[in-house]
Motif scaffolding. Structure first.
Motif, PDB file in Angstrom:
ATOM      1  N   ASP A   6       0.872  -1.302  -0.206  1.00 38.44           N
ATOM      2  CA  ASP A   6      -0.098   0.075  -0.153  1.00 38.44           C
ATOM      3  C   ASP A   6       0.794   1.178  -0.028  1.00 38.44           C
ATOM      4  O   ASP A   6       0.507   2.428   0.113  1.00 38.44           O
ATOM      5  CB  ASP A   6      -0.922   0.119   1.155  1.00 38.44           C
ATOM      6  N   GLY A   7       2.224   1.068  -0.077  1.00 41.04           N
ATOM      7  CA  GLY A   7       3.107   2.059  -0.101  1.00 41.04           C
ATOM      8  C   GLY A   7       3.752   2.679   1.262  1.00 41.04           C
ATOM      9  O   GLY A   7       4.564   3.409   1.283  1.00 41.04           O
ATOM     10  N   THR A   8       3.349   2.117   2.334  1.00 41.87           N
ATOM     11  CA  THR A   8       3.833   2.393   3.594  1.00 41.87           C
ATOM     12  C   THR A   8       5.452   1.779   3.779  1.00 41.87           C
ATOM     13  O   THR A   8       5.426   0.746   3.236  1.00 41.87           O
ATOM     14  CB  THR A   8       2.863   1.674   4.693  1.00 41.87           C
ATOM     15  N   VAL A   9       5.815   2.752   4.526  1.00 35.68           N
ATOM     16  CA  VAL A   9       7.411   2.133   4.835  1.00 35.68           C
ATOM     17  C   VAL A   9       7.662   2.246   5.993  1.00 35.68           C
ATOM     18  O   VAL A   9       7.262   3.189   6.762  1.00 35.68           O
ATOM     19  CB  VAL A   9       8.498   2.952   3.898  1.00 35.68           C
ATOM     20  N   ARG A  10       8.095   1.020   6.813  1.00 37.41           N
ATOM     21  CA  ARG A  10       8.415   0.977   7.944  1.00 37.41           C
ATOM     22  C   ARG A  10       9.799   0.457   8.405  1.00 37.41           C
ATOM     23  O   ARG A  10      10.227  -0.292   7.456  1.00 37.41           O
ATOM     24  CB  ARG A  10       7.428   0.003   8.770  1.00 37.41           C
ATOM     25  N   ARG A  11      10.215   0.906   9.496  1.00 35.68           N
ATOM     26  CA  ARG A  11      11.776   0.632   9.522  1.00 35.68           C
ATOM     27  C   ARG A  11      11.917  -0.780  10.604  1.00 35.68           C
ATOM     28  O   ARG A  11      10.986  -0.859  11.636  1.00 35.68           O
ATOM     29  CB  ARG A  11      12.569   1.589  10.389  1.00 35.68           C
ATOM     30  N   ALA A  12      12.776  -1.526  10.476  1.00 35.72           N
ATOM     31  CA  ALA A  12      13.156  -2.674  11.388  1.00 35.72           C
ATOM     32  C   ALA A  12      14.649  -2.737  11.605  1.00 35.72           C
ATOM     33  O   ALA A  12      15.394  -2.163  10.633  1.00 35.72           O
ATOM     34  CB  ALA A  12      12.509  -3.913  10.909  1.00 35.72           C
ATOM     35  N   TRP A  13      15.258  -3.507  12.531  1.00 39.83           N
ATOM     36  CA  TRP A  13      16.588  -3.627  12.778  1.00 39.83           C
ATOM     37  C   TRP A  13      17.119  -4.913  12.210  1.00 39.83           C
ATOM     38  O   TRP A  13      16.340  -5.634  12.271  1.00 39.83           O
ATOM     39  CB  TRP A  13      16.901  -3.450  14.447  1.00 39.83           C
ATOM     40  N   LEU A  14      18.456  -4.639  11.457  1.00 37.82           N
ATOM     41  CA  LEU A  14      18.889  -5.766  11.190  1.00 37.82           C
ATOM     42  C   LEU A  14      20.437  -5.873  12.118  1.00 37.82           C
ATOM     43  O   LEU A  14      21.100  -4.959  11.790  1.00 37.82           O
ATOM     44  CB  LEU A  14      19.249  -5.880   9.666  1.00 37.82           C
ATOM     45  N   ARG A  15      20.478  -6.856  12.856  1.00 35.96           N
ATOM     46  CA  ARG A  15      21.948  -6.922  13.499  1.00 35.96           C
ATOM     47  C   ARG A  15      22.765  -8.310  13.274  1.00 35.96           C
ATOM     48  O   ARG A  15      21.829  -9.246  12.848  1.00 35.96           O
ATOM     49  CB  ARG A  15      21.389  -7.149  15.087  1.00 35.96           C
ATOM     50  N   MET A  16      23.923  -8.122  12.881  1.00 33.26           N
ATOM     51  CA  MET A  16      24.650  -9.173  12.300  1.00 33.26           C
ATOM     52  C   MET A  16      26.067  -9.116  13.105  1.00 33.26           C
ATOM     53  O   MET A  16      26.758  -8.128  13.416  1.00 33.26           O
ATOM     54  CB  MET A  16      25.166  -8.760  11.103  1.00 33.26           C
ATOM     55  N   SER A  17      26.516 -10.174  13.681  1.00 29.35           N
ATOM     56  CA  SER A  17      27.639 -10.658  14.199  1.00 29.35           C
ATOM     57  C   SER A  17      28.990 -10.704  13.355  1.00 29.35           C
ATOM     58  O   SER A  17      28.592 -10.794  12.081  1.00 29.35           O
ATOM     59  CB  SER A  17      27.637 -11.576  15.178  1.00 29.35           C
ATOM     60  N   ASP A  18      29.858 -10.350  13.968  1.00 29.61           N
ATOM     61  CA  ASP A  18      31.262 -10.485  13.299  1.00 29.61           C
ATOM     62  C   ASP A  18      31.424 -11.946  12.611  1.00 29.61           C
ATOM     63  O   ASP A  18      31.221 -12.896  13.205  1.00 29.61           O
ATOM     64  CB  ASP A  18      32.316 -10.016  14.322  1.00 29.61           C
ATOM     65  N   PHE A  19      32.010 -11.853  11.378  1.00 30.33           N
ATOM     66  CA  PHE A  19      32.198 -13.407  10.771  1.00 30.33           C
ATOM     67  C   PHE A  19      33.609 -13.876  11.139  1.00 30.33           C
ATOM     68  O   PHE A  19      33.888 -14.961  11.117  1.00 30.33           O
ATOM     69  CB  PHE A  19      32.363 -13.175   9.241  1.00 30.33           C
ATOM     70  N   TRP A  20      34.484 -12.825  11.937  1.00 32.58           N
ATOM     71  CA  TRP A  20      35.737 -13.316  12.290  1.00 32.58           C
ATOM     72  C   TRP A  20      36.047 -14.687  13.138  1.00 32.58           C
ATOM     73  O   TRP A  20      35.182 -14.976  13.947  1.00 32.58           O
ATOM     74  CB  TRP A  20      36.481 -12.170  13.124  1.00 32.58           C
ATOM     75  N   PRO A  21      37.073 -15.211  12.959  1.00 32.77           N
ATOM     76  CA  PRO A  21      37.131 -16.636  13.459  1.00 32.77           C
ATOM     77  C   PRO A  21      37.227 -16.451  14.987  1.00 32.77           C
ATOM     78  O   PRO A  21      37.421 -15.529  15.700  1.00 32.77           O
ATOM     79  CB  PRO A  21      38.582 -16.945  13.102  1.00 32.77           C
ATOM     80  N   GLN A  22      36.732 -17.452  15.604  1.00 32.23           N
ATOM     81  CA  GLN A  22      36.446 -17.583  17.011  1.00 32.23           C
ATOM     82  C   GLN A  22      35.885 -16.579  17.641  1.00 32.23           C
ATOM     83  O   GLN A  22      36.083 -16.240  18.891  1.00 32.23           O
ATOM     84  CB  GLN A  22      37.949 -17.957  17.678  1.00 32.23           C
TER      85      GLN A  22
END
Length: 193
Positions: A106-122
């Motif tokens: 319907d054209g509405t835009v809403r915001r949400a959070w995207l959280r990503m952890s580090d790929f780094w080993p260990q």
């Protein structure tokens, strides 16, 4: 209860090559140091993998643009439907969080959070996401380091307004990488429609 999920085709948005077969020269580099994930320790390219009841299409590295999206504000069209979750297979060059935009029909835009952890080993998942894959090695430009174990995690973005979605705009944050995306509807939501 999970009713169904639909894989989102990301091929047209791939702009980074972060999965590298052994002894393969070329323009690879998940991060600024040109580290990559070893292809031989990940699912076969183009296959469906199921993680906690959600199916994801693992990217094919031979795709022209690469095998993942380095987030630069791409608008990704979603299959028609009312979805409860947007599931991702992702990794960040360092732990990071940013906003996505959910674009409704319907054209509405809403915001949400995207959280990503580090790929780094260990490195533990800072945001608590479930681990999707952790190969036993990481590639460097001139060698493969057998004792480094980079991670790809599974993230979920909740769709809190029950209305048909049209697209999701990823953050303009090049530290975030998306390998796969799937939209999911729960049974209770489907019955209520």
């Amino acid at each position: 209860m999970r009713l169904g999920n639909t894989v989102v085709n990301l091929t047209a948005h791939f702009n980074n090559r972060g999965i590298q077969p052994p002894d393969t020269p070329g323009d690879y580099g998940f991060n600024i140091w040109r580290n990559t994930f070893p292809a031989e320790e990940l699912p076969e390219p183009g296959t469906l993998v199921e993680l906690s009841g959600t199916a994801f299409a693992f990217p094919a590295p031979e795709a022209a643009g690469g095998d993942n999206i380095r987030c630069r504000g791409q608008l990704v069209a979603l299959p028609a439907g009312r979805w409860d979750w947007i599931g991702l297979l992702g990794a960040a060059e360092r732990r990071t969080e940013d906003e996505v935009e959910l674009h409704y029909e319907d054209g509405t835009v809403r915001r949400a959070w995207l959280r990503m952890s580090d790929f780094w080993p260990q490195t533990a998942a800072y945001f608590g996401e479930p681990l999707a894959f952790r190969p036993g090695a990481m590639r460097y430009p001139r060698h493969t380091h057998r004792h480094h174990a980079p991670a790809i995690h599974r993230q979920r973005i909740p769709v809190t307004v029950p209305a048909p979605l049209a697209a999701v705009r990823l953050p303009d944050n090049p530290a975030m990488h998306v390998f796969a995306m799937t939209v999911t509807a729960d049974e209770e939501s489907r019955l209520a429609r």
